[in-house]
Design an enzyme around this catalytic site. Structure first.
Site, PDB file in Angstrom:
ATOM      1  N   ASP A 272      72.273  67.768 -15.374  1.00  0.00           N
ATOM      2  CA  ASP A 272      73.285  68.800 -14.925  1.00  0.00           C
ATOM      3  C   ASP A 272      73.000  69.236 -13.572  1.00  0.00           C
ATOM      4  OD1 ASP A 272      75.428  68.799 -16.765  1.00  0.00           O
ATOM      5  OD2 ASP A 272      74.638  70.480 -18.039  1.00  0.00           O
ATOM      6  N   LEU A 273      71.549  69.900 -13.469  1.00  0.00           N
ATOM      7  CA  LEU A 273      71.142  70.659 -12.233  1.00  0.00           C
ATOM      8  C   LEU A 273      70.994  69.567 -10.929  1.00  0.00           C
ATOM      9  CD1 LEU A 273      68.680  72.846 -13.734  1.00  0.00           C
ATOM     10  CD2 LEU A 273      70.966  73.486 -12.913  1.00  0.00           C
TER      11      LEU A 273
END
Length: 393
Positions: free
Chosen positions: A167-168
């Site tokens: 995600d990041l």
């Protein structure tokens, strides 16, 4: 003396994203001064909304420095207002599944016809097309498919990373892509469709592990806390805990042996070369552990650092933020929340000479800025109330 620095304040960013990957991208613009308009459905229950201490803290971390507008994109009046925003926007970030945005009529081609200068960023689980395009994508699924779980943890037990790395990293790659597109727009006058996915980001993050397969034909495995291709590099027990030691290369290894009081290991035929140290890792670690257990962590860290051997403590979050170097780097910022009072949030890990981040604002309540944003579009207060009553905003 550093002064507030808002290099992105000239940009308007429409944030249609949720959960983590999209907000991670938008946060890069929000912190550096861009005008972020977070668009949410008026009646939708968000799964990233505050609902207890953990939800509140994560929401503040993810959505600070934004304005919030509620807008029903399924209502023609809401859709019309949204298109007015698109005309004024520089950037739009979304992480819908590909079919959803097309169904709503807010896909890139539709919005490009309204604003050809729009930089439209899409973050998906698996890409905008292809056999997995419309599958729901979550961080842990991307971790498994992208390879990181196969090299993390002890052999025989696949392990997810302790943070949502897919995600990041997807959010960061999307932000980089948007910045590149904005720079390109200065010459071309045209926007771009920027696309990335959790899967692409996770595969890219495999870095040298991926290269071991692509170039060397080697399938990497799990090596626990040991470095997969270097020894001695890993976690070693001490009299009062554990420390990291990374003695890569023969020079560092010799220094380590001297500090440990084991100079005979330098000429031990099992350890004289880097490849031999990897092949005989178990024996090498056994010798080192027998010595590191005899003194406490602070003593070893002081001695090893003095000798120029990379090492360090293994800290929990409280210890990390209490560390003198972390505090020196000012990795937290204070925000005044209207209900909670002063709270601490994460600072950006990038500094500029003679400039600092503008004063941060807390994450907005849902719809907190609806009236002011609609006024910017030319909607008067009476019409705003009519739209609110009809569930449009």
């Amino acid at each position: 003396m550093a002064v507030p620095y808002s290099p992105l304040k000239r940009f308007v960013v429409l944030d249609l994203s949720r959960v983590r990957s999209g907000p991670a991208a938008v946060r890069q613009f929000a912190d550096w001064g861009a005008d972020i308009i977070k668009i949410e459905e008026p009646s939708e229950v968000k799964d990233d909304k505050p609902g207890g201490a953990a939800k509140f803290s994560d929401y503040q971390n993810t959505h600070r420095n934004k304005r919030s507008l509620t807008l029903n994109l399924k209502d023609p009046r809401g859709k019309a207002l949204f298109l007015e925003l698109v005309k004024r926007a520089d950037v739009l970030v979304e992480n819908y599944r590909p079919s959803v945005k097309k169904k709503l009529g807010i896909d890139y081609e539709s919005l490009r016809a309204i604003n050809p200068r729009l930089v439209y960023a899409s973050i998906s689980g698996f890409g905008q097309d292809g056999p997995y395009a419309d599958r729901p994508g979550l961080d842990q699924i991307a971790q498994g498919l992208g390879g990181i779980m196969s090299v993390t943890g002890e052999p025989g037990h696949p392990m997810r990373a302790g943070i949502p790395i897919a995600d990041l990293s997807a959010g960061l790659f999307a932000a980089i892509g948007v910045l590149i597109a904005l720079l390109d727009r200065e010459q071309s006058g045209q926007g771009r469709w920027v696309q990335t996915s959790l899967l692409q980001a996770q595969v890219w993050m495999m870095d040298f592990q991926a290269t071991r397969w692509l170039i060397d034909g080697e399938v990497p495995g799990q090596s626990g806390n040991d470095h997969p291709t270097s020894a001695p590099t890993g976690v070693y027990p001490t009299a009062d805990g554990h420390i990291n030691i990374a003695a890569m290369g023969s020079t560092m290894f010799s220094r380590l042996c001297e500090v440990l009081g084991m100079p005979e290991m330098i000429k031990d035929p099992r350890f004289t070369e880097a490849g031999l140290r990897v092949d005989n890792r178990a024996d090498l670690n056994r010798e080192i552990i027998a010595r590191t257990r005899t003194r406490n962590s602070a003593d070893w860290i002081a001695a090893l650092n003095a000798a120029g051997v990379p090492c360090g403590p293994i800290l929990a979050m409280d210890g990390t933020f209490a560390d003198e170097q972390v505090q020196h780097l000012r990795m937290t910022r204070q925000v005044e929340h209207p209900r909670k009072g002063p709270i601490s949030i994460m600072a950006q890990p990038v500094n500029f000479s003679d400039g600092e981040l503008p004063a941060p604002r807390p994450a907005p309540e849902t719809g907190a800025n609806t009236a002011e944003i609609l006024a910017w579009l030319g909607v008067d207060a009476a019409e705003c109330e009519r739209l609110r009553g009809a569930g449009v905003v």
